[in-house]
Write a protein that holds these residues in place. Structure first.
Motif, PDB file in Angstrom:
ATOM      1  N   LEU A 143      41.883  36.964  39.408  1.00 22.36           N
ATOM      2  CA  LEU A 143      43.176  37.464  38.930  1.00 22.36           C
ATOM      3  C   LEU A 143      43.569  38.796  39.539  1.00 22.36           C
ATOM      4  O   LEU A 143      44.710  39.216  39.417  1.00 22.36           O
ATOM      5  CB  LEU A 143      43.175  37.523  37.400  1.00 22.36           C
ATOM      6  N   LYS A 144      42.650  39.472  40.193  1.00 17.06           N
ATOM      7  CA  LYS A 144      43.046  40.755  40.801  1.00 17.06           C
ATOM      8  C   LYS A 144      44.037  40.568  41.956  1.00 17.06           C
ATOM      9  O   LYS A 144      44.652  41.521  42.405  1.00 17.06           O
ATOM     10  CB  LYS A 144      41.833  41.565  41.239  1.00 17.06           C
ATOM     11  N   ASN A 145      44.206  39.329  42.376  1.00 12.04           N
ATOM     12  CA  ASN A 145      45.239  39.057  43.389  1.00 12.04           C
ATOM     13  C   ASN A 145      46.561  38.594  42.766  1.00 12.04           C
ATOM     14  O   ASN A 145      47.473  38.206  43.474  1.00 12.04           O
ATOM     15  CB  ASN A 145      44.757  37.958  44.346  1.00 12.04           C
ATOM     16  N   TYR A 146      46.643  38.653  41.435  1.00  9.44           N
ATOM     17  CA  TYR A 146      47.801  38.097  40.737  1.00  9.44           C
ATOM     18  C   TYR A 146      48.518  39.120  39.852  1.00  9.44           C
ATOM     19  O   TYR A 146      47.873  39.982  39.242  1.00  9.44           O
ATOM     20  CB  TYR A 146      47.365  36.963  39.797  1.00  9.44           C
ATOM     21  N   MET A 204      41.554  40.410  31.433  1.00 18.91           N
ATOM     22  CA  MET A 204      41.145  39.458  32.465  1.00 18.91           C
ATOM     23  C   MET A 204      41.307  40.050  33.862  1.00 18.91           C
ATOM     24  O   MET A 204      41.129  39.352  34.869  1.00 18.91           O
ATOM     25  CB  MET A 204      41.938  38.165  32.311  1.00 18.91           C
ATOM     26  N   HIS A 205      41.664  41.324  33.923  1.00 24.55           N
ATOM     27  CA  HIS A 205      41.710  42.080  35.187  1.00 24.55           C
ATOM     28  C   HIS A 205      42.632  41.494  36.244  1.00 24.55           C
ATOM     29  O   HIS A 205      42.266  41.384  37.415  1.00 24.55           O
ATOM     30  CB  HIS A 205      40.286  42.263  35.755  1.00 24.55           C
ATOM     31  N   ALA A 206      43.812  41.105  35.806  1.00 25.97           N
ATOM     32  CA  ALA A 206      44.860  40.795  36.784  1.00 25.97           C
ATOM     33  C   ALA A 206      45.272  42.103  37.451  1.00 25.97           C
ATOM     34  O   ALA A 206      44.944  43.192  36.972  1.00 25.97           O
ATOM     35  CB  ALA A 206      46.055  40.159  36.078  1.00 25.97           C
ATOM     36  N   LYS A 207      46.005  41.988  38.577  1.00 25.09           N
ATOM     37  CA  LYS A 207      46.489  43.218  39.221  1.00 25.09           C
ATOM     38  C   LYS A 207      47.449  43.945  38.278  1.00 25.09           C
ATOM     39  O   LYS A 207      47.436  45.179  38.185  1.00 25.09           O
ATOM     40  CB  LYS A 207      47.189  42.882  40.536  1.00 25.09           C
TER      41      LYS A 207
END
Ligand code: ZN
Length: 424
Positions: free
Chosen positions: A139-142, A168-171
C-alpha cells in the motif's frame, strides 16, 4: 445673515463629522493592501506576515501612536510547517490546482512520486476475503480514496478505523467529495498525507497520480504590533482594541490565501479606530494590538498575556475584532454570557444608534485572540459580523468579495460601546 449662520452651522457639523466619523475609504485601502499579492497571504512563505506587520507599524507611526515593545514590535517565535515551493498534482496527466481543486491536510509531509489510486468502498471492507487481499497489497505505492467509509457504521468498525488511521501504511488518503476546501496551518508534520479534492474534480477512475509536495519546517520569527494613545485624564486605565493580522499564507508558489474577511477586515477597522482616537484624544488610554500567529493556535495573543506590555489588571475592556466585513444579519458577541452587564451596554448602544439588525450573545469560546485575556481575568469580547458571506480559510476570501455593508454602523457601535466603559 441667516444664510451665514446656516452655513456656519453646516461647517460645524461637517467638522464634527470629519473628526468623529469612520473612514471606509481608508479601511478599504487597508484591506486591499493587506490582501495584495505582495503580502503573500500574511503567512510563512516569503515572511508575508512580517510585511504585514511592517505595514501596520507604519500606519501606527503615521497616527503618532506611542510605540510599545521595541518600536511597536513584540517578537516571538514558533515552529511551523510551510509550503514555499512545489505543490503539484497530475491525475493521469491532467494538472489540478492547489487551493482551487484540492488542498492538503494541515502539516502534510513531503510527497514526491507517482502513485496508484485505490477506491475503498464499504463493500470491500465488509467482505473478509477482499479486505485480506487489500491488506496484502504494497500500500505504500497507493493513495486510498476513502469517502465511502467516513462517518459510516459498517459491520467491521475496526477495519474502517485502521484504514482511516492509515494503519495499513498506504502512502496517503484521499477524500474527493468536499464542498469547500478549508485549510489551516500546523506546527508539526502530520503522520501521513491526506488530500482533499473539491467535489467533481477527482475522476472515478485514476490510474496514475503524480505528486510533488515540498513541505518545509522552520522556527518562524514573527511579531505582535502594539501602539497606544495616552489618555488625557486616566492614562493608566486601558481600553484595548485587537485584531489578528496573520492568515494562512501560501500553498506552493502560486496559491495565495488572501484572508480578506479573516482578518484584513478586523485590522482595517482597528487601524481606522486608531486614526479616530488619534484625532480625538480620549480620557483613558487606548491600546491597539495587531496579533501575529492567530491561525496556528492563538500564539501571538497567548504570548502577549504571558509577556504583557501593559498591566493586564488595568484593562477595563478588550474588544477583539475578527471577521468584520458583513453585518447585514448582525453581530455576535463571544463572552456575552461571561460579562452580561457589558453585553447589555452593547445592546443599548446598538438600539440607541440603530446600527445593526441584531446583537447575538455567545458563551466563552477558544476561537480567537480574546481567549487568553479572558483567562487572565480581563473583561474581553470577541465580535464578529454575520451576513451573506461564506468564504472561510479558502482562496476566495478576497478583497473583491467584501461589501463592508455595515462598516460605518459597526465602527460607530465600537466607539459608543468603548465610551460606556465601567471603571476598574
Ligand atoms: Zn480570524
Amino acid at each position: 445673515m441667516r444664510k451665514f449662520i446656516l452655513l456656519a452651522f453646516f461647517f460645524h457639523i461637517l467638522s464634527l463629522c470629519s473628526t468623529t466619523a469612520q473612514d471606509i475609504i481608508y479601511a478599504r485601502s487597508c484591506i486591499k493592501t493587506l490582501c495584495s499579492d505582495n503580502f503573500y497571504g500574511r503567512g510563512y512563505v516569503n515572511n508575508g506576515d512580517k510585511i504585514a506587520a511592517q505595514f501596520i507599524k507604519e500606519e501606527f507611526a503615521a497616527q503618532k501612536l506611542l510605540p510599545l515593545g521595541e518600536n511597536y514590535f513584540q517578537s516571538l517565535g514558533f515552529p511551523v510547517v510551510y509550503y514555499p515551493d512545489r505543490v503539484d498534482i497530475e491525475l493521469d496527466g491532467q494538472t489540478v490546482f492547489a487551493g482551487h481543486d484540492f488542498i492538503m491536510n494541515p502539516g502534510c509531509p513531503n510527497i514526491n512520486g507517482t502513485f496508484k489510486v485505490l477506491v475503498i468502498d464499504s463493500a470491500m471492507v465488509d467482505n473478509s476475503a477482499e479486505f485480506e487481499r487489500i491488506s496484502h497489497l504494497k500500500l505504500k505505492n497507493y493513495f486510498l480514496v476513502v469517502d465511502d467509509l467516513k462517518g459510516k457504521t459498517l459491520s467491521h468498525p475496526k477495519r474502517v478505523k485502521s484504514i482511516l488511521a492509515n494503519e495499513m501504511h498506504a502512502k496517503g488518503l484521499i477524500y474527493k467529495n468536499n464542498e469547500s476546501l478549508v485549510w489551516s496551518p500546523a506546527m508539526e508534520f502530520a503522520p501521513f498525507p491526506i488530500l482533499y479534492f473539491k467535489k467533481g474534480v477527482f475522476p472515478d477512475l485514476v490510474l496514475k497520480m503524480e505528486i510533488k509536495i515540498d513541505a518545509a519546517h522552520k522556527i518562524h520569527g514573527t511579531q505582535n504590533v502594539v501602539g497606544m494613545i495616552k489618555g488625557k485624564i486616566q492614562p493608566d486605565s486601558f481600553i484595548v482594541f485587537t485584531a489578528h493580522y496573520d492568515h494562512l499564507g501560501m500553498m506552493g508558489k502560486e496559491t495565495i490565501f488572501p484572508g480578506a474577511n479573516d482578518n484584513a477586515s478586523g485590522v482595517a477597522m482597528m487601524l481606522d479606530l486608531a486614526r479616530h482616537y488619534s484625532k480625538n484624544p480620549p480620557a483613558y488610554s487606548i491600546v491597539f494590538i495587531a496579533f501575529a500567529a492567530e491561525e496556528i493556535g492563538l500564539i501571538g495573543s497567548y504570548y502577549f498575556t504571558q509577556n504583557p506590555l501593559i498591566n493586564l489588571k488595568k484593562i477595563s475592556l478588550l474588544i477583539n475584532m475578527d471577521l468584520m466585513s458583513t453585518g447585514d444579519e448582525g453581530l455576535t458577541a463571544v463572552n456575552a454570557t461571561e460579562f452580561p452587564d457589558w453585553f447589555n451596554n452593547l445592546k443599548m448602544c446598538n438600539s440607541i444608534g440603530h446600527y445593526l439588525p441584531d446583537i447575538s450573545p455567545r458563551g466563552k469560546a477558544q476561537n480567537s485572540d480574546h481567549y487568553y485575556f479572558t483567562e487572565a481575568g480581563v473583561p474581553s469580547f470577541f465580535f464578529y459580523l454575520r451576513g451573506n458571506y461564506h468564504h472561510y480559510h479558502d482562496i476566495e476570501d478576497t478583497y473583491e468579495e467584501l461589501t463592508l455593508s455595515k462598516y460605518p454602523e459597526t465602527f460607530q457601535l465600537m466607539v459608543d460601546f468603548a465610551n460606556m466603559r465601567m471603571g476598574r
